[in-house]
Each structure stands twice: as structure tokens, then as C-alpha cells.
Design an enzyme around this catalytic site. Structure first.
Site, PDB file in Angstrom:
ATOM      1  N   LYS A 127       0.866  -1.183   0.000  1.00 52.58           N
ATOM      2  CA  LYS A 127       0.000   0.000   0.000  1.00 52.58           C
ATOM      3  C   LYS A 127       0.900   1.228   0.000  1.00 52.58           C
ATOM      4  CE  LYS A 127      -1.839   2.963   2.126  1.00 52.58           C
ATOM      5  NZ  LYS A 127      -1.854   4.468   1.886  1.00 52.58           N
ATOM      6  N   GLY A 147       2.353   5.047  12.922  1.00 57.14           N
ATOM      7  CA  GLY A 147       3.060   3.843  13.348  1.00 57.14           C
ATOM      8  C   GLY A 147       2.520   3.273  14.642  1.00 57.14           C
ATOM      9  N   GLU A 175       9.469   1.777  10.962  1.00 59.53           N
ATOM     10  CA  GLU A 175      10.487   2.817  10.829  1.00 59.53           C
ATOM     11  C   GLU A 175       9.745   4.143  10.754  1.00 59.53           C
ATOM     12  OE1 GLU A 175      13.809   4.375   7.715  1.00 59.53           O
ATOM     13  OE2 GLU A 175      13.900   2.243   8.240  1.00 59.53           O
ATOM     14  N   CYS A 227      13.799  10.724   6.217  1.00 63.50           N
ATOM     15  CA  CYS A 227      13.670  10.468   7.652  1.00 63.50           C
ATOM     16  C   CYS A 227      15.002  10.596   8.371  1.00 63.50           C
ATOM     17  CB  CYS A 227      13.043   9.096   7.903  1.00 63.50           C
ATOM     18  SG  CYS A 227      13.895   7.735   7.096  1.00 63.50           S
ATOM     19  N   GLU A 241       9.980  16.648  14.199  1.00 65.81           N
ATOM     20  CA  GLU A 241      10.465  16.398  12.848  1.00 65.81           C
ATOM     21  C   GLU A 241       9.930  17.473  11.905  1.00 65.81           C
ATOM     22  OE1 GLU A 241      11.215  12.475  10.165  1.00 65.81           O
ATOM     23  OE2 GLU A 241       9.177  12.726  10.924  1.00 65.81           O
TER      24      GLU A 241
END
Length: 474
Positions: A173, A227, A244, A278, A375
Site C-alpha cells: 500500500k 506507526g 520505521e 527520515c 520532525e
């Protein structure tokens, strides 16, 4: 206007869901394609195809599985230019940058699949009493790969090698923000029907896939919030997840290094792919002895990162993927400036269409600002001056994230000390270094589950022991 389809059991077909989502070119803001929003019925159909195909795929000798995967990788390599063009259109990555990462991913796919040839799927142990134990590692069955938008080809190829070579089948996906290259990637697929299946959509497809009772492993790359939901869903089923997630990767620049050369290296790590990696360098701690020279060189380097459509020659940075991502960068910079930070380069958006943001350098930041705690995922290099290498290490470790870190030093003792940084990967004097044998597990909010090399095969298989009594063994 092209409407994308799902691939299930080797057949392309429409979604059960009528809702369509737009794919937007971030350089022009034009709608370039549409994809289905996705639904549970799409997922059920794809998972059923993966379950059906898995026994025959697992029954093939490992050498045949690896040969199939390697042949597909060779085909992908032939179409790397086309795939890089699609990535540029859907998420803005300059074509040359995209081609580099796709080429690397093809090499990585072949290398990771070839590791199956030496992996211990079966080991025999003899015991002093004449008995024996056979150690077997069985494939899990049907698995899932859910990938982000920033590397739509490389992330898929990076996950699939060990999962497929170990005998599993897969439902993929991709992100709804960059599905074009993933669709083309699977149009090039030359594996038995149902071994790899593609389901398009947003969370309406991702959530039921992650929580499907017949999916034994979910390999997810994405945000921390998503996640956590994936981990909770697999946990309820007692199934596996490799996650991750986000990063806020630090860089520690020691006294004694070449400030100009190091600044150029840091600029690359902060601005490549418009900072949408990332493991981008998002927190920079530089020793006070070279800070002034380093910052000047970093500002100069930032000015060389020309912004524009990634199809245009000489463009170093494309747009951010969408307005939502640019808003995040704006908000982080504005909060830092409001609290006393100084913009040394960039910080002013071009007056044109597209979700562009320039390479930006900030000084006068502290560890409580958003640019140092959350982030950013944009072309932003915030710099903190530290009084010692030890202070740099200590502040680098002061984060809820632990994906990767980079250290520049010429001191052997400082190299040894850098291993204390709590991160899955620590690079010394070379960002993104390492070979196919590398394995790691993110720390903190950056994820869970070891991956890479043999760890990826361990995650994709289930160990079992068969004990054979002495009389039987003889």
C-alpha cells in the site's frame, strides 16, 4: 485524467470504493491523476490473492525465488529514468536525485534477495547422546508493506527483497500522495500472480491492511502517529510489525575538522530531497572553535541549492510534497524566529506557483524550539554552538527520536564516544555510509523491529526446532 487501479492476483482492476483522491504535481499544483480512496473490500481481495499464492511461491527452491526477484530488479533498472520522472511529477524530487536513489535501490534489492542464498533456513545440530535438532525458519505467509511518499520506489524495493526471498507473499500500500511510480513499478512486475499485490488509497486502505487477520507481518514506514496505530493493530492480533518512523537526526561537528568541507557535507544531508528524508540532518551541534567558519560555509552552501521544478536542468531542490508539508516548515521557522533565532539563509518563499521553500539556515536556536524537538521534514538546518564535543554528544542524545546520527571528528577517542548516541545508525565522517550487511533497530519514537541483512530475514520468518531422538537419528 488517468484513474489508477489496484493489482490483485496479477489482474489490474477498479476499487470497490467510488471515492477518488487527487494526485497533485507539487511544482505546478495541477491534478495529474486520480486514485481510489480504498476500502476494506479492496484489502480483503488483495490479501486473499496473497494467501492463495503463498504456498506455491514458498515451495519454489530459494534459488528460483531469488532469480525471479533479480530478473524483476533488472527490468526496473531499464525503466529507472521513467520512474524518476514519475517521482518528480508526483512528489517533486529532482529527476537526477530520483534516478540516483532508484539505481541504489535496485542494487539493494538484488543484494538483499541474494542474502537468502546464505541465510540459515535450515540448520542441523548433532548432540552428544546421538540425537539431533533441526532448526528451521519458515516463511510467515501473507505480509504487508506500507510505504511513505518521499521515496515511493526505493522504499518498496528496500522492503520487498527479504520478504519475498524468504517465501512470503506481499500486499503493498503506497502513500496516496505519490502512487504513480508505485503503479508503474508493478506494471513492470514479472512474478507469479498474487506474489505481489497493490492496493491504493489512504488510511481507508492502510488501516484494514495493517489490522487484517491474515497478514502476519506489517512493514511500515511513516509518521510516529500512524506507526503507533499500526503497532496497536498488529499487537491485538499477536502479529509482527517492523516500524520505521520519524527522526530528528543530530549532527555533531567536532573541533579539528575542516569547517568548509564539513559544512558542504551537512548542507547535502539537510537539503537533499528538500529535506524530506527520515534521516535528514535536522539538529546541528558545532564546536565553538570552528562555529563561525562552519556557519559561514553552511550559509554559502545553502545558496547553491537552487529551487525549482525538478525537471529543469540545474535545479538542486524541488518543491515540498504539498501545502501541508510546507505549512509545517513555515510554522517551525516562525516559532524559532519569534523566540530569538536568526535566519542566516533562506526563510523567504518564492512568489510563484508550487510548494517551494528555500534552503534555510538558522542560528541562535535552543533545544526547546520546534526546529529541535519535532520532525520538520523540510530544507532547514538549525545550528547550535557547543563548548565541547562532550556537550554536543549529550545534547544530540537529548531527544525522543533515535533513528540515526552523524558525527564529524578526527579524534579516535571521540569516534569511540560517538557510539553512545542512542540511535539505530551512527555515521562517522560520512552521512549515509554502509553496505548491504548493515542491520539496525530504531530507538525511542523512531520505531521498533530490527531490519537489514539477516535481521530482515529473521523478521520475515518463524523459527522452529525439530528434535530427533537418537535411535531415529541413526
Amino acid at each position: 485524467m488517468k484513474t489508477l487501479q489496484n493489482l490483485t492476483g496479477g489482474v489490474w482492476g477498479d476499487s470497490f470504493e467510488d471515492t477518488l483522491l487527487d494526485v497533485v504535481n507539487p511544482a505546478t499544483e495541477d491534478v495529474i491523476a486520480r486514485l481510489p480512496g480504498g476500502c476494506r473490500a479492496d484489502v480483503d481481495r488483495a490479501v486473499a490473492a496473497a494467501v492463495k499464492a503463498q504456498p506455491a511461491w514458498a515451495a519454489l527452491p530459494v534459488t528460483e525465488r531469488v532469480a525471479h526477484i533479480s530478473a524483476w530488479a533488472d527490468t526496473v533498472a531499464e525503466y529507472a529514468d521513467e520512474l524518476a520522472d514519475l517521482e518528480c511529477r508526483e512528489m517533486g524530487k529532482p529527476v537526477g536525485v530520483g534516478r540516483t536513489f532508484i539505481d541504489g535501490a535496485v542494487v539493494g534489492l538484488k543484494a538483499s534477495a541474494a542474502q537468502a542464498l546464505s541465510y540459515g533456513f535450515e540448520e542441523n545440530i548433532s548432540h552428544p547422546d546421538g540425537s539431533a535438532t533441526k532448526l528451521l525458519r519458515h516463511p510467515l505467509g501473507a505480509t504487508a508493506v506500507i510505504t511513505p511518499w518521499n521515496f515511493p520506489v526505493a522504499m518498496v524495493l528496500g522492503a520487498l527483497g527479504p520478504m519475498l526471498a524468504a517465501g512470503n507473499t506481499v500486499v503493498v500500500k503506497p502513500s496516496e500522495r505519490s502512487p504513480l511510480s508505485a503503479v508503474r513499478l508493478f506494471e513492470l512486475l514479472d512474478l507469479p500472480p498474487g506474489v505481489v499485490n497493490l492496493v491504493l488509497g489512504d488510511a481507508c486502505a492502510g488501516a484494514p491492511l495493517a489490522e487484517h487477520a491474515d497478514i502476519q507481518l506489517v512493514h511500515f514506514t511513516g509518521s510516529v502517529g500512524a506507526g503507533r496505530k499500526v503497532g496497536a493493530g498488529t499487537g491485538k492480533l499477536l502479529h509482527r510489525a517492523v516500524l520505521e518512523l520519524g527522526g530528528k537526526d543530530p549532527v555533531v561537528v567536532d573541533a579539528g575538522v575542516d569547517p568548509g568541507a564539513t559544512a558542504k557535507a551537512v548542507a547535502f544531508g539537510a537539503f537533499i530531497n528538500t529535506g524530506q528524508i527520515c534521516t535528514s540532518m535536522e539538529r546541528i551541534y558545532v564546536h565553538q572553535d570552528i562555529a563561525a567558519e562552519f556557519v559561514e560555509a553552511l550559509v554559502e552552501a545553502a545558496g547553491t541549492y537552487t529551487v525549482g521544478d525538478g525537471h529543469d536542468e540545474g535545479v538542486m531542490m524541488g518543491p515540498l510534497v504539498d501545502e501541508r508539508q510546507r505549512d509545517t516548515v513555515r510554522r517551525h521557522v516562525a516559532e524559532a524566529v519569534e523566540r530569538g533565532a536568526t535566519v542566516r539563509a533562506g526563510g523567504v518563499e518564492p512568489d510563484s506557483k508550487g510548494f517551494f521553500y528555500p534552503a534555510t539556515v538558522l542560528t541562535g536556536v535552543d533545544d526547546s524550539m520546534l526546529v529541535m524537538t519535532e520532525e520538520t521534514f523540510g530544507p532547514l538546518a538549525p545550528v547550535v554552538v557547543v563548548s565541547s564535543f562532550e556537550e554536543g554528544l549529550e545534547r544530540a542524545a537529548r531527544s525522543r527520536f533515535g533513528l540515526a546520527a552523524t558525527v564529524y571528528t578526527r579524534d579516535p577517542d571521540h569516534v569511540a564516544a560517538a557510539t553512545r548516541i542512542p540511535a539505530g545508525v551512527v555515521w562517522i565522517n560520512q552521512w549515509q555510509g554502509g553496505g548491504p550487511e548493515r542491520l539496525y533497530e530504531p530507538a525511542g519514537d523512531s520505531g521498533m523491529g530490527a531490519t537489514g541483512a539477516r535481521a530482515a530475514y529473521d523478521a520475515a520468518t518463524r523459527p522452529a526446532s525439530v528434535h530427533i531422538a537418537a535411535r531415529t537419528a541413526s
